[in-house]
Design a protein around this motif. Sequence first.
Motif, mmCIF file in Angstrom:
data_model
loop_
_atom_site.group_PDB
_atom_site.id
_atom_site.type_symbol
_atom_site.label_atom_id
_atom_site.label_comp_id
_atom_site.label_asym_id
_atom_site.label_seq_id
_atom_site.Cartn_x
_atom_site.Cartn_y
_atom_site.Cartn_z
ATOM 1 N N SER A 116 -4.362 14.703 -6.513
ATOM 2 C CA SER A 116 -4.952 13.269 -6.447
ATOM 3 C C SER A 116 -4.095 12.259 -6.716
ATOM 4 C CB SER A 116 -6.091 13.453 -7.422
ATOM 5 O OG SER A 116 -5.909 13.612 -8.661
ATOM 6 N N VAL A 117 -4.520 11.017 -6.062
ATOM 7 C CA VAL A 117 -3.756 9.880 -6.367
ATOM 8 C C VAL A 117 -5.042 8.873 -7.050
ATOM 9 C CG1 VAL A 117 -2.776 7.772 -5.403
ATOM 10 C CG2 VAL A 117 -2.222 10.004 -4.403
ATOM 11 N N LEU A 176 -2.465 15.821 -0.098
ATOM 12 C CA LEU A 176 -3.445 16.141 -1.151
ATOM 13 C C LEU A 176 -4.329 17.358 -1.135
ATOM 14 C CD1 LEU A 176 -4.913 12.649 -1.168
ATOM 15 C CD2 LEU A 176 -2.955 13.566 -2.697
ATOM 16 N N PRO A 183 0.798 -1.122 0.115
ATOM 17 C CA PRO A 183 -0.115 -0.026 -0.054
ATOM 18 C C PRO A 183 0.973 1.222 0.053
ATOM 19 C CG PRO A 183 -0.900 -1.540 1.597
ATOM 20 C CD PRO A 183 0.589 -1.986 1.138
ATOM 21 N N VAL A 184 0.581 2.143 -0.739
ATOM 22 C CA VAL A 184 0.998 3.467 -0.772
ATOM 23 C C VAL A 184 0.685 4.327 0.186
ATOM 24 C CG1 VAL A 184 1.351 5.665 -2.236
ATOM 25 C CG2 VAL A 184 1.371 3.251 -3.397
ATOM 26 N N PRO A 185 1.332 4.745 1.494
ATOM 27 C CA PRO A 185 0.897 5.536 2.322
ATOM 28 C C PRO A 185 0.660 7.081 1.717
ATOM 29 C CG PRO A 185 3.277 5.296 2.585
ATOM 30 C CD PRO A 185 2.821 4.698 1.188
ATOM 31 N N VAL A 186 -0.504 7.429 1.826
ATOM 32 C CA VAL A 186 -0.672 8.839 1.448
ATOM 33 C C VAL A 186 -1.290 9.738 2.483
ATOM 34 C CG1 VAL A 186 -2.279 10.210 -0.251
ATOM 35 C CG2 VAL A 186 -1.654 7.993 -0.648
ATOM 36 N N ALA A 187 -0.628 10.958 2.798
ATOM 37 C CA ALA A 187 -1.089 12.005 3.768
ATOM 38 C C ALA A 187 -2.041 12.879 3.088
ATOM 39 C CB ALA A 187 0.264 12.779 4.406
ATOM 40 N N ALA A 188 -3.090 12.691 3.865
ATOM 41 C CA ALA A 188 -4.454 13.650 3.355
ATOM 42 C C ALA A 188 -3.905 15.090 3.112
ATOM 43 C CB ALA A 188 -5.683 13.696 4.368
ATOM 44 N N PHE A 189 -3.385 15.558 3.977
ATOM 45 C CA PHE A 189 -2.670 16.971 4.070
ATOM 46 C C PHE A 189 -1.863 17.113 2.759
ATOM 47 C CE2 PHE A 189 -0.790 20.747 5.971
ATOM 48 C CZ PHE A 189 -1.866 21.195 6.740
#
Lengths: 339, 339
Positions: B280-281, B274, B266-272
């Motif tokens: 977007s991802v 974005l 899984p790719v860790p995406v920090a909401a901040f």
Amino acid sequence: MSKQFKAYAATAKGEPLSPFEFDPGELRPEQVEVKVSHCGICHSDLSMIDNDWGFSAYPFVPGHEIVGTVVAAGDQVKRVKVGDRVGVGWYSGSCMACPQCLAGDHNLCTTAEQTMIGRHGGFADYVRANWEWATPIPAALDPVKVGPLFCGGITVFNPIIQCHVQPTDRVGVIGIGGLGHMALQFLSKWGCEVVAFTSSAAKRDEALKLGAHQTVNSKDSDEMAKLAGSLDFILVTANAPLDWPTILGALGPRGRLHFVGAVLEPVPVAAFSLIMGQKSVSGSPLGSPATTAKMLDFCARHEIAPIIEKFPMSKVNDALEHLRGGKARYRIVLENDIH
Amino acid sequence: MSKQFKAYAATAKGEPLSPFEFDPGELRPEQVEVKVSHCGICHSDLSMIDNDWGFSAYPFVPGHEIVGTVVAAGDQVKRVKVGDRVGVGWYSGSCMACPQCLAGDHNLCTTAEQTMIGRHGGFADYVRANWEWATPIPAALDPVKVGPLFCGGITVFNPIIQCHVQPTDRVGVIGIGGLGHMALQFLSKWGCEVVAFTSSAAKRDEALKLGAHQTVNSKDSDEMAKLAGSLDFILVTANAPLDWPTILGALGPRGRLHFVGAVLEPVPVAAFSLIMGQKSVSGSPLGSPATTAKMLDFCARHEIAPIIEKFPMSKVNDALEHLRGGKARYRIVLENDIH
């Protein structure tokens, strides 16, 4: 001798606010001076008082959901004039010349001036902003309630525009609080089928009254299983980590999970879960001046307003404690009594 | 007595392929029968031979980058006729009636038939497909090279359409292999400024020849720092985990990180990360029949073709070993010698 502005400021991290006066300096040619009638309180005011993000400077004057009347205007000011009722939100200036500003995305200007960062905010008798961020308020809107639209409101309205949400879409809203209760109103008036996610039984009836067609307990795996593959758009207004794989699973083909609440813990996204249904995960900040104006017109036409509780500005510390205690239903507005 | 198709099949997980004959049954009314002239080899053929995804059934006939000529057509077939040269990719049928099919997104049909799942693929003398997935090949395209467009090609062309990539965009391609080398050609001919990410010095010159304007070593932090905030779109064709926060940081406002390679971790995406720049991802699978046809026209107009190595189909095991060894430059095509 120049004018002094009267305000309420935190003098150190986490301190109660106390009366504070400061010299605002010369009015810049592109600025208006606004006599503040009302100012909403946002959770980010608390975060800044508490220096949660590490860049607060003290004395710190909060307030970025400002409503008032223009009392002075520099000679480069356009669109607004003395006597106009305007609102000012998170931003108070942008460069107007970078690619983002020129494209109408002043909210993405990397050198934008922020109302309460490096300057003082709206818990005050007067505040200043560049004309492009002083948005005229339609006469049909109640000035007492309009302040929260300039931060909480635009934060949840902007994604509807940016993500091209359609009235034929089936959408979900996660977190039914200050932001979420406005999102439910916007999306139902937008024509969407709206699902409210809440684990609070007390908020279920309120969510339905605010325009949700259905409520789902996101912690109930049976309810979530029924929702699988059915939503076009999910707006996350909550700040807490959730079961993200299950929530992504609630999206149908081309679905989008969109963040406006700054969930601090990284969200683990499996590329495969995006690829199969052509899904996306995205986020957005507050909207541009043009989108803010569209939102206000939409509110006027559809009688959309935040549900608020009022406090006099002189009782700002009581209001902040009320918000800290998680008791705000749904948004607090300070009425100015310091003029 | 019904016809027998001759093919190459793996009889168990990871086994070399061996000659295999099967009865294809009755031609369905909506199907065409295609005499296979060429078939590309995709990395997913290896994944299926090896049962990497857990749903392979044996005997297993790989092959989903098929080129050939229609030799028979059921009485419900539209658009193509006997004698036409067509290509068949990952999909070989769709329901035509679900909301996705009716919207032109046959590739998102949840009951779509897949060419080599629950049936047999294109490492064979003949193969069948519903007419909507048998795409006519423009006369200007070299039939020897066109096969890889039907899986690898459409996988990287489809996001350009779906994500509304503009010729004014500055884009990046991560992974310069079978997919990436086609993405560089598509994006440069699309009019974009193209940055190729590769840590292989040998591939740098090739990337420039394929249309990249610049190459960047994604593992070099100085080079990555110079790129910060500058890209509108990054296409990830690689399968390996990378330094995702740095790659997200290379995106400018409204930027999008798009996956077509199934990175398993899984790719860790920090909401901040974005929210601030409205980023977007996202991900997408292969394209629809309409998008596939657009791609072929675009290839004909711009003389785009994969770089291939040829093997006779009877040497399929040599070809698979070449691919397993990471030696393919860039895509392998089998020429049929089993008729």
